[in-house]
Structure formats: structure tokens, C-alpha cells
Design a protein around this motif. Structure first.
Motif, PDB file in Angstrom:
ATOM      1  N   ASP A  47       5.006  44.955  -9.817  1.00 22.34           N
ATOM      2  CA  ASP A  47       6.017  45.099 -10.870  1.00 22.34           C
ATOM      3  C   ASP A  47       5.562  44.417 -12.156  1.00 22.34           C
ATOM      4  O   ASP A  47       5.726  44.952 -13.253  1.00 22.34           O
ATOM      5  CB  ASP A  47       7.356  44.513 -10.421  1.00 22.34           C
ATOM      6  CG  ASP A  47       8.010  45.298  -9.294  1.00 22.34           C
ATOM      7  OD1 ASP A  47       7.577  46.440  -9.021  1.00 22.34           O
ATOM      8  OD2 ASP A  47       8.948  44.755  -8.677  1.00 22.34           O
ATOM      9  N   SER A  48       4.995  43.231 -12.021  1.00 24.92           N
ATOM     10  CA  SER A  48       4.520  42.494 -13.182  1.00 24.92           C
ATOM     11  C   SER A  48       3.412  43.258 -13.902  1.00 24.92           C
ATOM     12  O   SER A  48       3.409  43.377 -15.136  1.00 24.92           O
ATOM     13  CB  SER A  48       4.008  41.118 -12.753  1.00 24.92           C
ATOM     14  OG  SER A  48       3.511  40.410 -13.848  1.00 24.92           O
ATOM     15  N   LEU A  49       2.477  43.808 -13.144  1.00 21.75           N
ATOM     16  CA  LEU A  49       1.392  44.579 -13.746  1.00 21.75           C
ATOM     17  C   LEU A  49       1.913  45.855 -14.393  1.00 21.75           C
ATOM     18  O   LEU A  49       1.443  46.257 -15.463  1.00 21.75           O
ATOM     19  CB  LEU A  49       0.326  44.895 -12.694  1.00 21.75           C
ATOM     20  CG  LEU A  49      -0.446  43.681 -12.179  1.00 21.75           C
ATOM     21  CD1 LEU A  49      -1.352  44.085 -11.007  1.00 21.75           C
ATOM     22  CD2 LEU A  49      -1.259  43.047 -13.295  1.00 21.75           C
ATOM     23  N   ALA A  50       2.898  46.492 -13.774  1.00 18.20           N
ATOM     24  CA  ALA A  50       3.484  47.711 -14.352  1.00 18.20           C
ATOM     25  C   ALA A  50       4.176  47.386 -15.674  1.00 18.20           C
ATOM     26  O   ALA A  50       4.041  48.135 -16.646  1.00 18.20           O
ATOM     27  CB  ALA A  50       4.465  48.347 -13.372  1.00 18.20           C
ATOM     28  N   ARG A  51       4.906  46.280 -15.717  1.00 16.78           N
ATOM     29  CA  ARG A  51       5.561  45.882 -16.973  1.00 16.78           C
ATOM     30  C   ARG A  51       4.521  45.600 -18.050  1.00 16.78           C
ATOM     31  O   ARG A  51       4.703  45.946 -19.216  1.00 16.78           O
ATOM     32  CB  ARG A  51       6.448  44.657 -16.757  1.00 16.78           C
ATOM     33  CG  ARG A  51       7.787  44.975 -16.128  1.00 16.78           C
ATOM     34  CD  ARG A  51       8.736  43.776 -16.181  1.00 16.78           C
ATOM     35  NE  ARG A  51       8.200  42.565 -15.591  1.00 16.78           N
ATOM     36  CZ  ARG A  51       8.207  42.280 -14.293  1.00 16.78           C
ATOM     37  NH1 ARG A  51       8.744  43.123 -13.434  1.00 16.78           N
ATOM     38  NH2 ARG A  51       7.701  41.152 -13.848  1.00 16.78           N
ATOM     39  N   GLN A  52       3.416  44.986 -17.670  1.00 12.47           N
ATOM     40  CA  GLN A  52       2.348  44.693 -18.631  1.00 12.47           C
ATOM     41  C   GLN A  52       1.767  45.985 -19.183  1.00 12.47           C
ATOM     42  O   GLN A  52       1.560  46.114 -20.378  1.00 12.47           O
ATOM     43  CB  GLN A  52       1.250  43.851 -17.970  1.00 12.47           C
ATOM     44  CG  GLN A  52       0.111  43.506 -18.894  1.00 12.47           C
ATOM     45  CD  GLN A  52       0.529  42.632 -20.065  1.00 12.47           C
ATOM     46  OE1 GLN A  52       1.427  41.828 -19.955  1.00 12.47           O
ATOM     47  NE2 GLN A  52      -0.124  42.811 -21.191  1.00 12.47           N
ATOM     48  N   ARG A  53       1.525  46.957 -18.310  1.00 12.15           N
ATOM     49  CA  ARG A  53       0.991  48.238 -18.773  1.00 12.15           C
ATOM     50  C   ARG A  53       1.995  48.941 -19.676  1.00 12.15           C
ATOM     51  O   ARG A  53       1.611  49.520 -20.690  1.00 12.15           O
ATOM     52  CB  ARG A  53       0.635  49.139 -17.586  1.00 12.15           C
ATOM     53  CG  ARG A  53      -0.659  48.747 -16.909  1.00 12.15           C
ATOM     54  CD  ARG A  53      -1.108  49.797 -15.916  1.00 12.15           C
ATOM     55  NE  ARG A  53      -0.150  50.066 -14.867  1.00 12.15           N
ATOM     56  CZ  ARG A  53      -0.053  49.391 -13.728  1.00 12.15           C
ATOM     57  NH1 ARG A  53      -0.875  48.385 -13.491  1.00 12.15           N
ATOM     58  NH2 ARG A  53       0.837  49.711 -12.819  1.00 12.15           N
ATOM     59  N   GLN A  54       3.282  48.883 -19.339  1.00 11.21           N
ATOM     60  CA  GLN A  54       4.306  49.510 -20.177  1.00 11.21           C
ATOM     61  C   GLN A  54       4.334  48.854 -21.546  1.00 11.21           C
ATOM     62  O   GLN A  54       4.461  49.532 -22.559  1.00 11.21           O
ATOM     63  CB  GLN A  54       5.675  49.407 -19.521  1.00 11.21           C
ATOM     64  CG  GLN A  54       5.830  50.331 -18.336  1.00 11.21           C
ATOM     65  CD  GLN A  54       7.131  50.111 -17.593  1.00 11.21           C
ATOM     66  OE1 GLN A  54       7.771  49.072 -17.739  1.00 11.21           O
ATOM     67  NE2 GLN A  54       7.523  51.079 -16.803  1.00 11.21           N
ATOM     68  N   TRP A  55       4.213  47.545 -21.587  1.00 12.41           N
ATOM     69  CA  TRP A  55       4.237  46.830 -22.863  1.00 12.41           C
ATOM     70  C   TRP A  55       3.042  47.252 -23.708  1.00 12.41           C
ATOM     71  O   TRP A  55       3.169  47.527 -24.884  1.00 12.41           O
ATOM     72  CB  TRP A  55       4.230  45.325 -22.609  1.00 12.41           C
ATOM     73  CG  TRP A  55       4.193  44.547 -23.871  1.00 12.41           C
ATOM     74  CD1 TRP A  55       3.131  43.862 -24.385  1.00 12.41           C
ATOM     75  CD2 TRP A  55       5.250  44.375 -24.810  1.00 12.41           C
ATOM     76  NE1 TRP A  55       3.458  43.280 -25.565  1.00 12.41           N
ATOM     77  CE2 TRP A  55       4.767  43.583 -25.857  1.00 12.41           C
ATOM     78  CE3 TRP A  55       6.557  44.831 -24.867  1.00 12.41           C
ATOM     79  CZ2 TRP A  55       5.542  43.218 -26.953  1.00 12.41           C
ATOM     80  CZ3 TRP A  55       7.331  44.461 -25.953  1.00 12.41           C
ATOM     81  CH2 TRP A  55       6.832  43.672 -26.973  1.00 12.41           C
ATOM     82  N   GLU A  56       1.881  47.330 -23.102  1.00 13.44           N
ATOM     83  CA  GLU A  56       0.693  47.745 -23.837  1.00 13.44           C
ATOM     84  C   GLU A  56       0.850  49.167 -24.354  1.00 13.44           C
ATOM     85  O   GLU A  56       0.538  49.459 -25.501  1.00 13.44           O
ATOM     86  CB  GLU A  56      -0.543  47.638 -22.945  1.00 13.44           C
ATOM     87  CG  GLU A  56      -0.944  46.199 -22.660  1.00 13.44           C
ATOM     88  CD  GLU A  56      -2.019  46.084 -21.610  1.00 13.44           C
ATOM     89  OE1 GLU A  56      -2.542  47.118 -21.143  1.00 13.44           O
ATOM     90  OE2 GLU A  56      -2.343  44.950 -21.235  1.00 13.44           O
ATOM     91  N   LEU A  57       1.357  50.057 -23.536  1.00 12.34           N
ATOM     92  CA  LEU A  57       1.569  51.423 -23.971  1.00 12.34           C
ATOM     93  C   LEU A  57       2.631  51.486 -25.048  1.00 12.34           C
ATOM     94  O   LEU A  57       2.507  52.236 -26.007  1.00 12.34           O
ATOM     95  CB  LEU A  57       1.969  52.307 -22.782  1.00 12.34           C
ATOM     96  CG  LEU A  57       0.865  52.586 -21.767  1.00 12.34           C
ATOM     97  CD1 LEU A  57       1.412  53.371 -20.586  1.00 12.34           C
ATOM     98  CD2 LEU A  57      -0.289  53.335 -22.405  1.00 12.34           C
ATOM     99  N   SER A  58       3.667  50.680 -24.920  1.00 11.55           N
ATOM    100  CA  SER A  58       4.725  50.681 -25.914  1.00 11.55           C
ATOM    101  C   SER A  58       4.193  50.247 -27.270  1.00 11.55           C
ATOM    102  O   SER A  58       4.562  50.825 -28.293  1.00 11.55           O
ATOM    103  CB  SER A  58       5.874  49.763 -25.482  1.00 11.55           C
ATOM    104  OG  SER A  58       6.482  50.276 -24.330  1.00 11.55           O
ATOM    105  N   GLU A  59       3.352  49.248 -27.304  1.00 11.85           N
ATOM    106  CA  GLU A  59       2.756  48.818 -28.567  1.00 11.85           C
ATOM    107  C   GLU A  59       1.909  49.928 -29.170  1.00 11.85           C
ATOM    108  O   GLU A  59       1.985  50.220 -30.359  1.00 11.85           O
ATOM    109  CB  GLU A  59       1.872  47.586 -28.350  1.00 11.85           C
ATOM    110  CG  GLU A  59       2.583  46.285 -28.554  1.00 11.85           C
ATOM    111  CD  GLU A  59       1.618  45.117 -28.472  1.00 11.85           C
ATOM    112  OE1 GLU A  59       0.569  45.143 -29.151  1.00 11.85           O
ATOM    113  OE2 GLU A  59       1.930  44.190 -27.716  1.00 11.85           O
TER     114      GLU A  59
END
Length: 92
Positions: A47-59
Motif C-alpha cells: 500500500d505504501s509503495l502504491a501511494r508513492q507511485r500514485q504521488w509520483e504520477l500525480s506530480e
């Protein structure tokens, strides 16, 4: 031929209260403490890694969005056709 997995050891020190809560949750789930902790930690890590990837994609997506707003592309044939259909439907 199946190659046996080499299991890694993971240790953690917890308070008596934390161990008790974990033990009760494991029992309620029908799991050993080890299996419960490993499954829970693994899921939390995923979950933590998925949130990190989402944040990177969101930026990255935000940059593309702002760039598109600041430098809009010229309408292509498909966009012009869609606008024409919209005007016909709405009568505008």
C-alpha cells in the motif's frame, strides 16, 4: 524439480500490549502471529509503495495538465467533429 525457498528472518521488538493485540487479531483471523504479522506488514508495504507511485504520477500528471492549459494544442478533426455534434444536440 522445485527449488526450495530460502526464507529470510525478520525480527521486531514490541511492547507486551502490542504483542497481545497482535496475538488477538491473529487468532481472530485464524492465523499464527508470524503469518498475521508477515501478511499485515507485506500489505502495508505494498500500500505504501502504491501511494508513492500514485504521488509520483500525480506530480507528473499535474505538470502535463498545467503545460496543456498554458500551451493548448490546436483542435484536431475529431475535436472539431465533437464540437459540431455538441452544438447540434444543444442547439447552440
Amino acid at each position: 524439480m522445485t527449488i526450495p525457498l530460502k526464507l529470510q528472518r525478520l525480527e521486531a521488538r514490541v511492547s507486551a500490549e502490542q504483542k497481545d493485540v497482535i496475538a488477538r487479531a491473529a487468532a481472530a483471523s485464524g492465523l499464527s502471529i508470524t503469518d498475521f504479522v508477515v501478511q499485515s506488514a507485506y500489505q502495508a508495504a505494498m500500500d505504501s509503495l502504491a501511494r508513492q507511485r500514485q504521488w509520483e504520477l500525480s506530480e507528473q500528471d499535474a505538470r502535463v495538465f498545467v503545460d496543456t492549459l498554458m500551451n493548448p494544442p490546436s483542435p484536431n478533426a475529431a475535436l472539431r467533429a465533437a464540437a459540431k455534434r455538441s452544438k447540434e444536440r444543444l442547439g447552440a
